[in-house]
Design an enzyme around this catalytic site. Structure first.
Site, mmCIF file in Angstrom:
data_model
loop_
_atom_site.group_PDB
_atom_site.id
_atom_site.type_symbol
_atom_site.label_atom_id
_atom_site.label_comp_id
_atom_site.label_asym_id
_atom_site.label_seq_id
_atom_site.Cartn_x
_atom_site.Cartn_y
_atom_site.Cartn_z
ATOM 1 N N PHE A 25 0.832 -1.205 0.000
ATOM 2 C CA PHE A 25 0.000 0.000 0.000
ATOM 3 C C PHE A 25 0.868 1.258 0.000
ATOM 4 C CE2 PHE A 25 -2.484 3.100 2.617
ATOM 5 C CZ PHE A 25 -3.567 3.260 1.770
ATOM 6 N N SER A 93 3.512 -6.767 2.893
ATOM 7 C CA SER A 93 2.564 -5.907 3.611
ATOM 8 C C SER A 93 1.142 -6.108 3.075
ATOM 9 C CB SER A 93 3.021 -4.447 3.501
ATOM 10 O OG SER A 93 2.318 -3.626 4.397
ATOM 11 N N ASP A 194 8.996 -4.156 13.514
ATOM 12 C CA ASP A 194 8.213 -3.631 12.400
ATOM 13 C C ASP A 194 7.437 -2.431 12.918
ATOM 14 O OD1 ASP A 194 6.285 -3.114 10.409
ATOM 15 O OD2 ASP A 194 6.139 -5.218 9.837
ATOM 16 N N HIS A 224 10.065 -3.076 8.472
ATOM 17 C CA HIS A 224 8.901 -3.511 7.700
ATOM 18 C C HIS A 224 9.237 -3.906 6.255
ATOM 19 C CE1 HIS A 224 4.752 -3.928 6.577
ATOM 20 N NE2 HIS A 224 4.886 -3.027 5.615
#
Length: 254
Positions: A25, A93, A194, A224
């Site tokens: 995203f 993710s 993360d 992350h």
């Protein structure tokens, strides 16, 4: 709308085993490009699309929703299935969430799944207010660039469009509600540190995928965006071994 340099999609026509890579995203294919190139070098066919609204401006992304991003991946999966004997899906993710959704929808047409720090749950309580917040605020600070390795940057938006983010809870709900449909082998890479996705998502996967098809590997030296971080080589090598193990046709080197 011009595409940011480095945000272009990636494709490699290799052997009979294909991999669809899904970026996250507000990110771009840049975050997964080294992964795609590593798999391509091992003889796999690789497709890494640029999701609609990504890699241009966050204002353009505000005109898109999760269904638009998923449709692009679904089209890419159909393309791979048309020229490969077997297909795996992988993602980072939210791209990991959409990879899981592809596996739920397409069943046995997806041979296996690899996800890195997948996001399948709402970690930001304020997001519950997004349907109302979007009427007053166009964007909030972005989440791109959570990388431990010095000198490495992720190509992503510095702002998150609220309208696009407001569509995410529906996707998370769909994926969580149909986790029992995932019977394929699944490999999860989870960063201990993360700052974007909390451990909730991996905890849910551990609780719900208890049929012996789930393997979780902890990453100790990455944040992350682990595919660009210190543990990237571990992800590339491990995912390749996972694919070799679960593919029923041999990988072909170029």
């Amino acid at each position: 709308m011009p595409v940011l340099p480095g945000a272009e999609p990636y494709r490699h026509d290799g052997g009979e085993v294909g991999v669809l890579l899904c970026h996250g995203f507000t990110g771009t294919p840049q975050s997964l490009r080294p992964w795609g190139e590593a798999l391509a070098a091992a003889g796999l066919s690789v497709v890494l699309p640029r999701l609609p609204g990504h890699g241009t401006t966050w204002r353009e992304m505000a005109r898109t929703r999760w269904q638009d991003w998923y449709a692009e991946l679904d089209k890419a999966l159909a393309d791979l299935r048309g020229r490969c004997a077997e297909v795996f899906v992988a993602g980072l993710s939210l791209g990991g969430c959409m990879a899981l959704r592809l596996a739920q929808v397409h069943g046995d047409a997806v041979r296996g799944i690899v996800v890195v720090n997948p996001s399948i749950a709402n970690d930001v309580p304020l997001l519950a207010l997004a349907p109302v917040l979007k009427l007053f605020v166009a964007s909030v600070p972005g989440v791109a660039g959570d990388i431990k390795k010095e000198g490495v940057a992720e190509l992503g938006y510095s702002r998150t469009p609220v309208k696009a983010a407001a569509t995410l809870p529906r996707l998370w709900s769909l994926v969580q509600g149909e986790l029992d449909k995932i019977t394929q082998p699944i490999l999860v890479y989870h960063s201990r540190d993360d700052h974007v996705v909390k451990p909730t998502s991996v905890r849910i996967l551990r609780e719900r995928l208890n049929g012996g098809n789930l393997t979780v590997v902890e990453l100790t030296n990455s944040f992350h965006v682990a595919t660009l971080d210190n543990d990237a080589d571990q992800i590339f090598a491990g995912s390749l071994e996972f694919i070799r193990t679960h593919a029923s046709v041999p990988l072909q080197r170029d």
